[in-house]
Design an enzyme around this catalytic site. Sequence first.
Site, PDB file in Angstrom:
ATOM      1  N   PRO A 179      36.117  40.061  29.666  1.00 47.01           N
ATOM      2  CA  PRO A 179      34.947  40.784  30.155  1.00 47.01           C
ATOM      3  C   PRO A 179      34.349  40.106  31.388  1.00 47.01           C
ATOM      4  O   PRO A 179      34.135  38.895  31.403  1.00 47.01           O
ATOM      5  CB  PRO A 179      33.986  40.716  28.964  1.00 47.01           C
ATOM      6  CG  PRO A 179      34.865  40.555  27.782  1.00 47.01           C
ATOM      7  CD  PRO A 179      35.998  39.698  28.251  1.00 47.01           C
ATOM      8  N   GLU A 180      34.119  40.887  32.432  1.00 46.03           N
ATOM      9  CA  GLU A 180      33.496  40.378  33.646  1.00 46.03           C
ATOM     10  C   GLU A 180      32.050  40.841  33.689  1.00 46.03           C
ATOM     11  O   GLU A 180      31.553  41.467  32.748  1.00 46.03           O
ATOM     12  CB  GLU A 180      34.300  40.825  34.863  1.00 46.03           C
ATOM     13  CG  GLU A 180      35.709  40.251  34.860  1.00 46.03           C
ATOM     14  CD  GLU A 180      36.415  40.384  36.205  1.00 46.03           C
ATOM     15  OE1 GLU A 180      35.753  40.698  37.207  1.00 46.03           O
ATOM     16  OE2 GLU A 180      37.639  40.172  36.251  1.00 46.03           O
ATOM     17  N   HIS A 193      37.849  38.233  12.122  1.00 47.78           N
ATOM     18  CA  HIS A 193      37.424  37.894  13.480  1.00 47.78           C
ATOM     19  C   HIS A 193      35.939  38.173  13.719  1.00 47.78           C
ATOM     20  O   HIS A 193      35.457  37.995  14.831  1.00 47.78           O
ATOM     21  CB  HIS A 193      38.265  38.649  14.511  1.00 47.78           C
ATOM     22  CG  HIS A 193      39.730  38.369  14.416  1.00 47.78           C
ATOM     23  ND1 HIS A 193      40.235  37.088  14.446  1.00 47.78           N
ATOM     24  CD2 HIS A 193      40.793  39.198  14.310  1.00 47.78           C
ATOM     25  CE1 HIS A 193      41.560  37.139  14.351  1.00 47.78           C
ATOM     26  NE2 HIS A 193      41.914  38.396  14.258  1.00 47.78           N
ATOM     27  N   ARG A 195      40.144  35.620  19.775  1.00 46.74           N
ATOM     28  CA  ARG A 195      40.683  34.391  20.379  1.00 46.74           C
ATOM     29  C   ARG A 195      39.742  33.197  20.290  1.00 46.74           C
ATOM     30  O   ARG A 195      40.130  32.078  20.584  1.00 46.74           O
ATOM     31  CB  ARG A 195      41.038  34.655  21.847  1.00 46.74           C
ATOM     32  CG  ARG A 195      42.066  35.775  22.027  1.00 46.74           C
ATOM     33  CD  ARG A 195      42.427  35.939  23.482  1.00 46.74           C
ATOM     34  NE  ARG A 195      43.210  37.147  23.709  1.00 46.74           N
ATOM     35  CZ  ARG A 195      43.606  37.569  24.898  1.00 46.74           C
ATOM     36  NH1 ARG A 195      43.283  36.879  25.984  1.00 46.74           N
ATOM     37  NH2 ARG A 195      44.306  38.673  25.025  1.00 46.74           N
ATOM     38  N   LYS A 247      34.277  25.437  54.952  1.00 52.30           N
ATOM     39  CA  LYS A 247      35.055  25.609  53.717  1.00 52.30           C
ATOM     40  C   LYS A 247      36.339  26.381  54.044  1.00 52.30           C
ATOM     41  O   LYS A 247      36.300  27.551  54.404  1.00 52.30           O
ATOM     42  CB  LYS A 247      34.246  26.387  52.668  1.00 52.30           C
ATOM     43  CG  LYS A 247      32.950  25.708  52.255  1.00 52.30           C
ATOM     44  CD  LYS A 247      33.218  24.452  51.467  1.00 52.30           C
ATOM     45  CE  LYS A 247      31.982  23.970  50.731  1.00 52.30           C
ATOM     46  NZ  LYS A 247      30.754  23.934  51.512  1.00 52.30           N
TER      47      LYS A 247
END
Length: 269
Positions: free
Chosen positions: A2-3, A90, A109, A150
């Site tokens: 998930p972002e 889970h 996970r 950078k």
Amino acid sequence: MPELPEVEVSRLGISPHLLDQTISEIVVRQRQLRWLIPEEIHQLHGQPITAIRRRAKYLLIETPKGVAIVHLGMSGSLRVLDDPPAPDKHDHVDLVLKNGKVMRYNDPRRFGAWLWCAPGESHELLEHCGPEPLTDAFSADWMMERAQNKRVAIKTFIMNNANVVGVGNIYACESLFSAAIHPTTPACKISKPQWQQLVTDIKQVLAQAIAQGGTTLKDFSQTDGKPGYFAQELQVYGRAKEACHVCGEPIQQMKIGQRNTFFCAHCQR
């Protein structure tokens, strides 16, 4: 994984059910997630939920006693249940409300997290975060200043939470395509007009993803069980060897910072 849009969709999904409700119990079935769930989390018992915020990819459940910091990790999800069934293996954490509803945290996970922050304190995971991408603090001027000297690839640069939070792999690829910037371009070589375009595109791509309910890949679905639909709009991510929607050339794939990166060599210079 998930972002930011998926986490924001989760926040929007759970907030109407949790905000201003009182926690009667927190049930922890598995303490060992990415980090051990601290015993202090049980201070949530009896506490009213005063706010639910998002910082970067973390959800902050605020109470007078302190803040529960929740991260979904690679495969975590939240469900608000009116009549919860027996938990499966889970289902690691239940936040039980006095009105009988349960917010259930599922994480196959176990790369997610439930952490604790006392009132008036800051958590080390949030101390060095850059600006939120959907705020005015995230600007071309800010990024140009950060990018001086950078030479790191621009894709790596915009995925660095110290520069701007929450621009994960999917949305970095999509934003760079929209801005017509090659992902390996050194950050210090991006011009002011390019930064202005890229910042605008990052905001638009993230806002569009949030509006469409997040992107469904393998693990994410919304708190009501419906999938996100932004995957139907992806221009480059996951489309290696497919034709670019703009020029027709095949989308290319490479590794940048050990992350799969998708781009159009013709459209992105």
